[in-house]
Design a protein around this motif. Structure first.
Motif, PDB file in Angstrom:
ATOM      1  N   ASP A 275       2.253   0.126  -4.306  1.00 19.52           N
ATOM      2  CA  ASP A 275       2.516  -0.191  -5.713  1.00 19.52           C
ATOM      3  C   ASP A 275       3.868  -0.869  -5.920  1.00 19.52           C
ATOM      4  OD1 ASP A 275       3.788   2.157  -4.988  1.00 19.52           O
ATOM      5  OD2 ASP A 275       3.494   3.126  -6.920  1.00 19.52           O
ATOM      6  N   ASP A 278       3.934  -4.508  -7.036  1.00 17.99           N
ATOM      7  CA  ASP A 278       3.715  -4.922  -8.421  1.00 17.99           C
ATOM      8  C   ASP A 278       4.952  -5.627  -8.982  1.00 17.99           C
ATOM      9  OD1 ASP A 278       1.232  -3.770  -8.274  1.00 17.99           O
ATOM     10  OD2 ASP A 278       1.824  -1.912  -9.278  1.00 17.99           O
ATOM     11  N   THR A 297      -7.370  -4.897  -1.103  1.00 20.16           N
ATOM     12  CA  THR A 297      -7.614  -3.524  -1.520  1.00 20.16           C
ATOM     13  C   THR A 297      -9.075  -3.186  -1.273  1.00 20.16           C
ATOM     14  OG1 THR A 297      -5.909  -3.686  -3.231  1.00 20.16           O
ATOM     15  CG2 THR A 297      -7.473  -1.879  -3.423  1.00 20.16           C
ATOM     16  N   HIS A 306      -5.106   0.263   0.849  1.00 20.70           N
ATOM     17  CA  HIS A 306      -4.369  -0.986   0.721  1.00 20.70           C
ATOM     18  C   HIS A 306      -4.081  -1.509   2.130  1.00 20.70           C
ATOM     19  CE1 HIS A 306      -3.631  -0.124  -3.585  1.00 20.70           C
ATOM     20  NE2 HIS A 306      -3.680   1.126  -3.157  1.00 20.70           N
ATOM     21  N   GLU A 321      -2.853   6.683  -1.000  1.00 23.99           N
ATOM     22  CA  GLU A 321      -2.080   7.556  -1.898  1.00 23.99           C
ATOM     23  C   GLU A 321      -2.915   8.790  -2.239  1.00 23.99           C
ATOM     24  OE1 GLU A 321      -1.056   9.334  -5.694  1.00 23.99           O
ATOM     25  OE2 GLU A 321      -2.769   7.987  -5.439  1.00 23.99           O
ATOM     26  N   TRP A 326       2.320   8.844  -0.517  1.00 22.21           N
ATOM     27  CA  TRP A 326       1.725   7.735   0.224  1.00 22.21           C
ATOM     28  C   TRP A 326       1.840   7.980   1.720  1.00 22.21           C
ATOM     29  CZ3 TRP A 326      -0.653   3.313  -1.719  1.00 22.21           C
ATOM     30  CH2 TRP A 326      -0.563   3.125  -3.103  1.00 22.21           C
TER      31      TRP A 326
END
Length: 374
Positions: A275, A278, A297, A306, A321, A326
């Motif tokens: 993440d 992002d 993904t 991922h 996750e 993670w």
């Protein structure tokens, strides 16, 4: 509203947004009719389609005239050969050519710092709109534009001629430049590049400027302005703004092929998860550590995975996750996520400087990119 009024409105919009800064380029945008470069129509994204579907908008569509002067990119080709006039209904294929949003076009022309008397090499003719703006500013004899797709080049030549422009248009690999016209004072590439070909550096005169968009297969990219030096090297900085272009066709990633067994390899807790990508700047820094990794993904057993895969070497990392934690499992000749974590940690340790403070040095095709404190 007629096309002259639409051009006036576009000039006002681009001036207000801060993209159009100087009078010579305002005159060019006022004079060059963008709609002439979209006579073959364009594709509009079908709202809510997954995967993305495209439907043609042709000149007989009442939406077409005003849309030609919106500050948006307009897809003009999909799947490498398909143009709007070939399609009835919808098509599910990836875009391969477009008319770049005018705000980005003029922002790049302003950033190129071109002046009267300069000779310019453009990589990627596309529809020819940006080529026309440069011809208006500099004159036809000062502009050389290279396009890899013969059909695209032919359509651009017709549109340019209809507008009264006759630059030197070359069909060929733009990454090789066009040595017969060298040296150039300015080189501008309207496609994304993984590396900067030596040919382009060698065809730029010492003291000249190159404007290129550097990116990788994580699809974070930045516009860079580089100065070429007497010794054949080049250096410069990113200009910011999260610029994005289609990759040059020779720089497109290979097919993923058969995916690896994601239950193999070594697993450990991850310092951070997927993440973090992002954030645009973090993604760009991660990409510096793994420029040939592709990111997809997947969903297995109801859980998102991922995957980062370097097809060329076979190295991969998969992140998962669970309950806010993670983990990463990796295999292959290198550890992709180890490299990403180390790179991001060094950048954050230096205070996470913005990309505009990064320094770029080119002594070969592969840029060396550093940041303050590294």
């Amino acid at each position: 509203m007629n096309d002259e009024e639409l051009r006036t409105r576009l000039v006002e919009r681009l001036t207000g947004s801060g993209h159009l800064l100087t009078e010579p380029w305002r005159e060019a945008v006022s004079a060059v009719p963008r709609h002439e470069f979209l006579r073959g129509g364009f594709f509009r994204e079908v709202d809510g389609s997954t995967p993305t579907a495209w439907t043609p908008v042709m000149p007989d569509d009442p939406r077409w005239p005003a849309a030609c002067y919106d500050d948006v990119s307009l897809v003009t080709q999909v799947a490498g050969t398909v143009v709007p006039g070939d399609v009835r209904g919808e098509i599910l294929r990836a875009p391969t050519s477009s008319s770049t949003m005018p705000g980005l076009v003029v922002r790049m022309l302003e950033d190129l710092q071109v002046d009267a008397g300069h000779r310019v090499l453009e990589i990627g003719t596309g529809t020819g709109y940006s080529t026309a703006l440069m011809c208006h500013r500099l004159g036809d004899d000062a502009v050389t534009s290279v396009e890899v797709d013969e059909d695209v080049s032919t359509r651009a030549r017709a549109a340019l001629g209809h507008c009264g422009f006759a630059p030197d248009l070359i069909v060929g690999d733009g990454l090789a430049g066009y040595k017969d016209g060298a040296p150039y004072d300015r080189v501008i590439a309207t496609c994304g590049l993984l590396t900067v070909p030596r040919e382009l550096i060698e065809q730029t005169r010492p003291g000249g400027t190159m404007l290129v968009t550097l990116c990788g297969w994580l699809y974070s990219s930045e516009l860079a302005r580089l100065t070429v030096h007497e010794d054949g090297t080049a250096s410069g900085r990113f200009l910011g703004g999260q610029i994005s272009f289609m990759l040059a066709r020779p720089h497109l990633p290979p097919p993923l092929g058969l995916l690896p067994d994601l239950d193999e390899g070594d697993e450990r807790p991850a310092a951070f998860g997927a993440d973090v990508l992002d954030d645009w700047n973090t993604r760009f820094v991660a990409q510096l550590a793994a420029p040939r990794a592709q990111y997809v993904t997947l969903t297995r057993e109801g859980r998102a995975e991922h995957l980062f895969l370097d097809v060329g070497t076979g190295a991969w990392a998969v992140l998962r996750e669970h309950d806010g934690r993670w983990t990463v499992r990796q295999d292959g000749p290198s550890r992709i996520w180890d490299a990403v974590e180390a790179h991001v940690a060094r950048w954050r340790g230096a205070g996470a400087p913005p990309l505009e403070e990064f320094e770029i040095t080119l002594t070969s095709e592969q840029p060396t990119i550093t940041w303050p404190g590294r």
